[in-house]
Enzyme design. Structure first.
Site, short mmCIF file in Angstrom:
data_model
loop_
_atom_site.label_atom_id
_atom_site.label_comp_id
_atom_site.label_asym_id
_atom_site.label_seq_id
_atom_site.Cartn_x
_atom_site.Cartn_y
_atom_site.Cartn_z
N MET A 1 0.85 -1.19 0.00
CA MET A 1 0.00 0.00 0.00
C MET A 1 0.89 1.24 0.00
SD MET A 1 -2.99 -1.33 -0.14
CE MET A 1 -4.10 0.01 0.21
N ASP A 115 0.27 -3.47 5.90
CA ASP A 115 0.16 -2.81 4.59
C ASP A 115 0.88 -3.54 3.46
OD1 ASP A 115 2.75 -2.36 5.40
OD2 ASP A 115 2.81 -0.26 4.80
N GLU A 116 1.22 -4.81 3.65
CA GLU A 116 2.01 -5.50 2.63
C GLU A 116 1.64 -6.98 2.58
OE1 GLU A 116 6.41 -4.73 1.79
OE2 GLU A 116 6.46 -6.58 2.94
#
Length: 389
Positions: A1, A115-116
């Site tokens: 992200m 976020d990954e």
């Protein structure tokens, strides 16, 4: 992200788009809407303390402001940058949304944090489609579908790297941020990967980067030219062999769809150094809160742990850790607080403290066993932080 925390905040404050924004402030630094409808924002120049930046927008990054940088240092670089507090509940919410959207298209997912993610696209319909002129047409269309699904679910953009393995995909996901898409074949490693600095390889940290530079190795291509025996001589057997393979884009790790966490921890860095005696009450409140937060994390994730530990860093930047293993696992806040306090008693508390942390390790699924009555009686209210000091 893309700049995940900052991007979530810009959904809440769209008027800040295009401006340098830093995430990492305190709750009392929330934006305030004034009576005339305008907004008042905290500015980085007004920050006083030792906090660090959690993340920043790309406009702030262009000014040299990056995550993990001290706020005071960042203020010297971008004094007019807007400062917003962190909101992890919101970030976790959007994390769940984007992962749910992605797995509707590509269900084989390895979760690498808030976020990954890694995805295995091998068996996703359409991934192998292509034309003589564009053999990667199918995979490119699939990537665009994923990006659109993420945007539709969250209003946020992401950057994707699609390659034969995880090591290269990690590198490529960061080459064209924000909202990037990079496709790479193994044949393209010499032309597109080797010119990059060695620190672009996930697993080559600051110390290894510095050592490689002192040895005259600055790019991935220069690393790929190094002999295996030479790397082993300088970096040891395991890491030397890994460096040799990584420079060539060689990585056979599978996408792991499930893994057990090894530990859960909470820590905080104080705005000012706290004295073990003079600030005893404040330290006690922080210590208890950290234990309660770890217990809540264990409960939310469905784990209990047998090993309780602490982490201290003093004003001379010396870090000390202590731990103790219990006969039975627990996720009870009072029990964690009791045994963390026992660990604390083994540390000579002679200097002011700048950081305090609590960790629970040796995790297992379930609620563990109930703490003994004697432990329950020693709840957070009656446990002094620094006995004997």
């Amino acid at each position: 992200m893309d700049a995940f925390y900052a991007s979530v905040e810009l959904l809440r404050y769209p008027q800040l788009r295009g401006q340098p924004v830093v995430i990492g402030g305190r709750r009392d630094q929330r934006p305030q809407q004034l009576s005339d409808g305008s907004w008042h924002y905290a500015r980085l120049r007004d920050y006083v303390g030792r906090g660090v930046i959690t993340t920043s927008t790309y406009e702030a990054r262009a000014l040299g402001v990056h995550s993990a940088m001290g706020m005071m240092k960042a203020a010297a670089l971008a004094p007019d940058a807007i400062l917003l507090p962190v909101d992890f509940d919101a970030y976790r919410h959007y994390s769940r949304l984007f992962k749910q959207a992605v797995t509707q298209i590509a269900p084989v997912m390895e979760d690498r944090g808030i976020d990954e993610i890694y995805l295995d696209l091998s068996d996703v319909p359409g991934a192998q489609d292509g034309t003589p002129d564009d053999p990667l047409a199918g995979i490119r269309d699939l990537a665009q579908r994923i990006k659109q699904a993420v945007f539709d679910a969250t209003g946020l953009t992401c950057s994707i790297g699609i390659t034969p393995n995880k090591l290269l995909s990690k590198i490529c996901s960061e080459l064209d941020k924000p909202n990037g898409l990079t496709l790479l074949t193994l044949d393209e490693v010499p032309t597109r990967i080797w010119p990059l600095p060695v620190k672009r390889i996930n697993g080559i940290g600051p110390k290894a980067t510095q050592k490689l530079q002192t040895l005259g190795v600055e790019t991935i291509g220069q690393l790929a030219q190094c002999e295996l025996d030479w790397l082993i001589d300088h970096f040891g057997g395991n890491y030397g062999q890994w460096l040799y393979r990584a420079a060539r884009g060689d990585d056979n790790r599978p996408v792991v769809t499930y893994s057990e966490p090894k530990s859960l921890s909470r820590e905080t860095t104080f705005e000012r150094d706290l004295h073990p005696r003079q600030d005893r009450e404040q330290l006690g409140e922080v210590f208890t809160r950290l234990c309660q937060q770890v217990a809540a994390d264990l409960l939310r994730k469905g784990y209990a742990g047998r090993t309780v530990g602490i982490k201290l860093r003093d004003d001379a930047f010396k870090t000390v850790t202590r731990s103790i293993t219990l006969p039975h696992p627990t996720r009870d806040a009072a029990t964690i607080r009791h045994w963390a306090g026992q660990c604390l008693k083994t540390v000579p508390l002679e200097r002011r403290l700048r950081l305090l942390g609590v960790k629970v390790e040796n995790l297992q699924k379930g609620d563990g066993t109930e703490p003994a009555p004697s432990d329950r009686e020693k709840g957070p209210q009656t446990l002094p932080l620094f006995d004997g000091v």
